[in-house]
Design an enzyme around this catalytic site. Structure first.
Site, PDB file in Angstrom:
ATOM      1  N   ASP A   1       0.847  -1.219   0.039  1.00  0.00           N
ATOM      2  CA  ASP A   1      -0.123  -0.035   0.042  1.00  0.00           C
ATOM      3  C   ASP A   1       0.821   1.204  -0.135  1.00  0.00           C
ATOM      4  OD1 ASP A   1      -3.181   0.483   0.982  1.00  0.00           O
ATOM      5  OD2 ASP A   1      -1.715   2.297   1.200  1.00  0.00           O
ATOM      6  N   ILE A   2       0.345   2.238  -0.877  1.00  0.00           N
ATOM      7  CA  ILE A   2       1.333   3.403  -1.204  1.00  0.00           C
ATOM      8  C   ILE A   2       1.374   4.330   0.291  1.00  0.00           C
ATOM      9  CG2 ILE A   2      -0.405   5.251  -1.647  1.00  0.00           C
ATOM     10  CD1 ILE A   2       1.586   5.746  -4.172  1.00  0.00           C
TER      11      ILE A   2
ATOM     12  N   ASN B   1     -12.936  -3.280   2.132  1.00  0.00           N
ATOM     13  CA  ASN B   1     -13.849  -2.111   2.322  1.00  0.00           C
ATOM     14  C   ASN B   1     -14.748  -2.237   1.194  1.00  0.00           C
ATOM     15  OD1 ASN B   1     -12.467  -1.091   4.905  1.00  0.00           O
ATOM     16  ND2 ASN B   1     -11.151  -0.043   3.508  1.00  0.00           N
TER      17      ASN B   1
ATOM     18  N   VAL C   1     -10.514   2.984  -3.667  1.00  0.00           N
ATOM     19  CA  VAL C   1     -10.371   2.723  -5.031  1.00  0.00           C
ATOM     20  C   VAL C   1     -11.064   1.796  -5.587  1.00  0.00           C
ATOM     21  CG1 VAL C   1      -8.459   1.325  -6.411  1.00  0.00           C
ATOM     22  CG2 VAL C   1      -7.817   2.931  -4.469  1.00  0.00           C
TER      23      VAL C   1
ATOM     24  N   HIS D   1     -10.039  -5.328  -3.703  1.00  0.00           N
ATOM     25  CA  HIS D   1      -8.775  -5.372  -2.948  1.00  0.00           C
ATOM     26  C   HIS D   1      -8.965  -5.699  -1.530  1.00  0.00           C
ATOM     27  CE1 HIS D   1      -9.569  -1.150  -2.763  1.00  0.00           C
ATOM     28  NE2 HIS D   1      -8.771  -1.224  -1.504  1.00  0.00           N
ATOM     29  N   MET D   2      -8.099  -6.619  -1.030  1.00  0.00           N
ATOM     30  CA  MET D   2      -7.945  -6.970   0.237  1.00  0.00           C
ATOM     31  C   MET D   2      -6.880  -6.297   0.980  1.00  0.00           C
ATOM     32  SD  MET D   2      -8.005 -11.012   1.463  1.00  0.00           S
ATOM     33  CE  MET D   2      -9.694 -11.239   0.970  1.00  0.00           C
ATOM     34  N   HIS D   3      -6.916  -5.616   2.010  1.00  0.00           N
ATOM     35  CA  HIS D   3      -5.662  -5.204   2.676  1.00  0.00           C
ATOM     36  C   HIS D   3      -5.218  -6.266   3.875  1.00  0.00           C
ATOM     37  CE1 HIS D   3      -6.893  -0.982   2.076  1.00  0.00           C
ATOM     38  NE2 HIS D   3      -8.052  -1.370   2.065  1.00  0.00           N
TER      39      HIS D   3
HETATM   40  P1  5GP Z   1      -9.686   1.398   0.258  1.00  0.00           P
HETATM   41  O1  5GP Z   1     -10.023   2.697   1.049  1.00  0.00           O
HETATM   42  O2  5GP Z   1     -10.210   1.622  -1.251  1.00  0.00           O
HETATM   43  O3  5GP Z   1     -10.021   0.130   0.744  1.00  0.00           O
HETATM   44  O4  5GP Z   1      -8.123   1.299   0.155  1.00  0.00           O
HETATM   45  C1  5GP Z   1      -7.291   1.752  -1.012  1.00  0.00           C
HETATM   46  C2  5GP Z   1      -5.834   1.850  -0.649  1.00  0.00           C
HETATM   47  O5  5GP Z   1      -5.241   1.866  -1.846  1.00  0.00           O
HETATM   48  C3  5GP Z   1      -5.403   3.063   0.319  1.00  0.00           C
HETATM   49  O6  5GP Z   1      -4.814   2.181   1.550  1.00  0.00           O
HETATM   50  C4  5GP Z   1      -4.359   3.656  -0.402  1.00  0.00           C
HETATM   51  O7  5GP Z   1      -3.489   3.988   0.275  1.00  0.00           O
HETATM   52  C5  5GP Z   1      -3.924   2.583  -1.485  1.00  0.00           C
HETATM   53  N1  5GP Z   1      -3.579   3.246  -2.776  1.00  0.00           N
HETATM   54  C6  5GP Z   1      -4.160   4.064  -3.563  1.00  0.00           C
HETATM   55  N2  5GP Z   1      -3.404   4.574  -4.692  1.00  0.00           N
HETATM   56  C7  5GP Z   1      -2.651   3.632  -4.728  1.00  0.00           C
HETATM   57  C8  5GP Z   1      -1.349   3.578  -5.578  1.00  0.00           C
HETATM   58  O8  5GP Z   1      -1.368   4.332  -6.665  1.00  0.00           O
HETATM   59  N3  5GP Z   1      -0.338   2.590  -5.248  1.00  0.00           N
HETATM   60  C9  5GP Z   1      -0.910   1.860  -4.337  1.00  0.00           C
HETATM   61  N4  5GP Z   1       0.448   0.929  -3.985  1.00  0.00           N
HETATM   62  N5  5GP Z   1      -1.482   1.885  -3.394  1.00  0.00           N
HETATM   63  C10 5GP Z   1      -2.500   2.764  -3.543  1.00  0.00           C
END
Ligand code: 5GP
Ligand code: ZN
Length: 112
Positions: free
Chosen positions: A29-30, A86, A95, A99-101
């Site tokens: 994660d970025i 989420n 996003v 995806h799974m964290h």
């Molecule tokens: P969400 O809130 O949709 O469950 O999590 C999206 C995750 O994607 C966030 O934790 C965010 O930091 C990560 N993310 C967003 N853009 C990028 C990217 O361009 N590259 C990477 N590696 N992670 C990203």
């Protein structure tokens, strides 16, 4: 194709790839929320968990198996870790590509 995760999958955005197979890719994660914070992402563009068809649902088991393997590789299988998906606006999904964290490496708090 304006989906950031599809761009990463297509190799258009340079990203460290931790693991990949035909169906799943894993990258950090970025904006990590824990010492280990990886994203386990299906290569197929599915907008969210709510868009997952029953036929596609074995993908979730596959993602969990990848997570368990990552936990062993990262040495935290015994200490513990957390998987989070989420879904949608109120679920905190930013996003719109399923995806799974994978979070670990410290004691995580409950925060909802
Ligand atoms: P969400 O809130 O949709 O469950 O999590 C999206 C995750 O994607 C966030 O934790 C965010 O930091 C990560 N993310 C967003 N853009 C990028 C990217 O361009 N590259 C990477 N590696 N992670 C990203
Ligand atoms: Zn996508």
């Amino acid at each position: 194709m304006d989906c950031i995760f599809c761009q990463i999958i297509a190799g258009k955005v340079p990203t460290e790839i931790v693991y990949q197979d035909e169906e799943v890719i894993v990258f950090p994660d970025i904006n990590p929320k824990a010492p280990i914070h990886l994203l386990i992402v299906p290569k197929k563009h599915i907008p969210s968990l709510a868009h997952l068809s029953e036929a596609e649902s074995p993908l979730i088991a596959r993602m969990v198996n990848v997570a368990n393997r990552l936990a062993k590789d990262e040495g935290i299988a015994e200490r513990g870790y957390r998987l989070v998906v989420n879904c949608g606006e109120e679920g905190g999904q930013l996003v719109p590509h399923l995806h799974m964290h994978f979070l670990g490496g410290r004691r995580l708090q409950v925060h909802w």
